[in-house]
Design a protein around this motif. Structure first.
Motif, short mmCIF file in Angstrom:
data_model
loop_
_atom_site.label_atom_id
_atom_site.label_comp_id
_atom_site.label_asym_id
_atom_site.label_seq_id
_atom_site.Cartn_x
_atom_site.Cartn_y
_atom_site.Cartn_z
N SER A 43 0.86 -1.18 0.00
CA SER A 43 0.00 0.00 0.00
C SER A 43 0.90 1.23 0.00
O SER A 43 1.92 1.24 0.69
N PHE A 44 0.53 2.24 -0.78
CA PHE A 44 1.32 3.47 -0.78
C PHE A 44 0.43 4.67 -1.02
O PHE A 44 -0.71 4.54 -1.49
N GLY A 51 -2.92 17.48 -1.10
CA GLY A 51 -3.62 16.26 -0.72
C GLY A 51 -2.81 15.02 -1.02
O GLY A 51 -1.62 15.09 -1.32
N MET A 52 -3.48 13.88 -0.93
CA MET A 52 -2.80 12.61 -1.17
C MET A 52 -3.73 11.63 -1.86
O MET A 52 -4.96 11.74 -1.78
N GLU A 53 -3.13 10.67 -2.56
CA GLU A 53 -3.87 9.62 -3.24
C GLU A 53 -3.38 8.27 -2.72
O GLU A 53 -2.19 7.96 -2.83
N PRO A 54 -4.28 7.44 -2.17
CA PRO A 54 -3.86 6.11 -1.68
C PRO A 54 -4.03 5.03 -2.75
O PRO A 54 -5.01 5.02 -3.49
N TYR A 55 -3.07 4.12 -2.80
CA TYR A 55 -3.10 3.03 -3.77
C TYR A 55 -2.83 1.70 -3.07
O TYR A 55 -2.19 1.65 -2.02
N ARG A 56 -3.28 0.63 -3.72
CA ARG A 56 -2.87 -0.71 -3.34
C ARG A 56 -2.23 -1.36 -4.56
O ARG A 56 -2.74 -1.24 -5.68
N TRP A 57 -1.10 -2.05 -4.34
CA TRP A 57 -0.30 -2.59 -5.44
C TRP A 57 0.07 -4.03 -5.13
O TRP A 57 0.72 -4.31 -4.12
N LEU A 58 -0.38 -4.95 -5.96
CA LEU A 58 -0.06 -6.37 -5.79
C LEU A 58 0.67 -6.88 -7.03
O LEU A 58 0.36 -6.46 -8.15
N HIS A 59 1.59 -7.82 -6.79
CA HIS A 59 2.33 -8.40 -7.90
C HIS A 59 2.67 -9.84 -7.57
O HIS A 59 2.89 -10.20 -6.41
N ALA A 60 2.73 -10.69 -8.61
CA ALA A 60 3.08 -12.10 -8.39
C ALA A 60 3.56 -12.74 -9.67
O ALA A 60 3.24 -12.30 -10.79
N LEU A 72 -6.50 2.54 -7.32
CA LEU A 72 -6.63 3.83 -6.64
C LEU A 72 -7.81 3.72 -5.70
O LEU A 72 -8.92 3.38 -6.13
N LEU A 73 -7.59 3.99 -4.42
CA LEU A 73 -8.60 3.69 -3.41
C LEU A 73 -9.54 4.84 -3.10
O LEU A 73 -10.56 4.64 -2.44
N ASN A 74 -9.25 6.04 -3.55
CA ASN A 74 -10.11 7.19 -3.29
C ASN A 74 -11.10 7.42 -4.43
O ASN A 74 -10.88 6.96 -5.56
N GLY A 75 -12.17 8.16 -4.13
CA GLY A 75 -13.12 8.55 -5.15
C GLY A 75 -13.85 7.36 -5.75
O GLY A 75 -14.10 6.36 -5.08
N ILE A 185 4.13 -3.12 3.23
CA ILE A 185 4.53 -4.05 2.19
C ILE A 185 4.74 -5.43 2.80
O ILE A 185 5.32 -5.57 3.88
N SER A 186 4.23 -6.42 2.11
CA SER A 186 4.38 -7.81 2.54
C SER A 186 4.93 -8.61 1.37
O SER A 186 4.30 -8.68 0.30
#
Length: 316
Positions: A43-44, A51-60, A72-75, A185-186
């Motif tokens: 998450s970043f 302001g700020m924009e929150p994101y979630r980022w997954l990769h595999a 993008l987690l907002n709006g 981050i995990s």
């Protein structure tokens, strides 16, 4: 004796500098490799002055396929999915569409996940200090622009996983203008189930995207006499702007790390004074020449955008 000692010291200094350059470059190369090979859930936030924009980022990596999800987690939200070389965009109030590419166009410059050697001509790779970001050990690597008319880009890289923990656009005075900061981050041996499930979903077939399109008509209309070091023309065309439905000539330039756009159109009703607006590292500069308007938009300093806009003139 003293000249000999001086010579030895000078040689040692050169060797140290070369070693640091290689080390900084190697860290960037390791990061580019790690982001394609590791399984992670992060998450970043992107922080700007307003302001700020929150994101979630997954990769595999799963069954010889590379899977990635950026949300993008907002709006109203934005979701971008990548399965190998097919990227699908789910945008609010728009029909989902796919394009053929191996990189998601997000807030992190794509070149950092590819061959960063293309940046060496215009940026120095410099090692900074060490610290902790999101509870993990981090090494600062600075991409220092060789042109004072551009911003620098700093990255903090996880010394254990080689993944990116923080990044920032930095002006020549060392001030952070816009930051990307991981809050969590995990890194796991197995892929997240949410990514594995992507393989069971159906996505639109990729649309044909013409890259590096340069319309001869648009290119011949205007002459841009000044550009910052390293920038070259990627695209040029003529289209209507979504904002006001006005026809404009459009030019896209890149130095490999950042991009800026130039729009040239007829003057709008009511004379507007020339000037700049900034949000984080992004500048919007509008120049009213009297006979036409020029808008420059990108992650470049206001003075640089002004110089670009004022250099535009009709082609001879």
């Amino acid at each position: 004796m003293k000249p000999f000692i001086f010579l030895i010291s000078l040689c040692f200094s050169i060797v140290v500098q070369a070693s640091e350059l290689l080390s900084a470059k190697q860290l960037l190369q390791n990061m580019a490799t790690a982001v394609h090979q590791r399984n992670f859930d992060a998450s970043f936030v992107v922080m700007k002055e307003k302001g700020m924009e929150p994101y979630r980022w997954l990769h595999a990596q799963h069954q010889n396929q590379e899977l990635e999800l950026l949300s993008l987690l907002n709006g109203a939200g934005l979701e971008i999915v990548r399965v190998d070389d097919k990227v699908t965009y789910f945008e609010p109030q728009s029909t989902p569409y796919s394009i053929k590419t191996d990189t998601i166009a997000g807030p992190i410059p794509e070149v950092l996940f590819k061959d960063i050697a293309v940046l060496e001509q215009d940026y120095d790779f410099v090692l900074g200090g060490k610290g902790r970001i999101a509870g993990r050990p981090a090494q600062l690597v600075r991409l220092e622009s060789k042109d004072s008319g551009k911003y620098n880009y700093w990255l903090w890289i996880d010394t254990e996983s080689s993944l990116l923990l923080k990044a920032a656009y930095v002006n020549q005075a060392g001030e952070l203008l816009e930051q990307l900061q991981l809050t969590h981050i995990s890194v796991t041996p197995e892929p997240a189930q949410q990514l594995v499930e992507l393989l069971d979903r159906e996505f639109p077939e990729p649309t044909l995207v013409s890259e590096n399109v340069i319309s001869p008509q648009s290119q011949s209309n205007w002459q841009i006499d000044w550009l910052p070091q390293g920038f070259t023309l990627l695209k040029a065309d003529r289209h209507k702007l979504d904002l006001n439905n006005e026809l404009a000539d459009y030019y896209l330039f890149s130095d490999g790390l950042v991009e800026f756009s130039v729009f040239v159109q007829r003057p709008l009703a009511g004379k507007r004074p020339s000037g700049a607006l900034s949000s984080g590292a992004t500048t919007v500069y509008v120049h009213n020449s009297g006979a036409f308007d020029v808008s420059v938009v990108g992650k470049i300093p206001p003075q640089t955008a002004k110089s670009i806009a004022e250099s535009v003139k009709r082609a001879l």
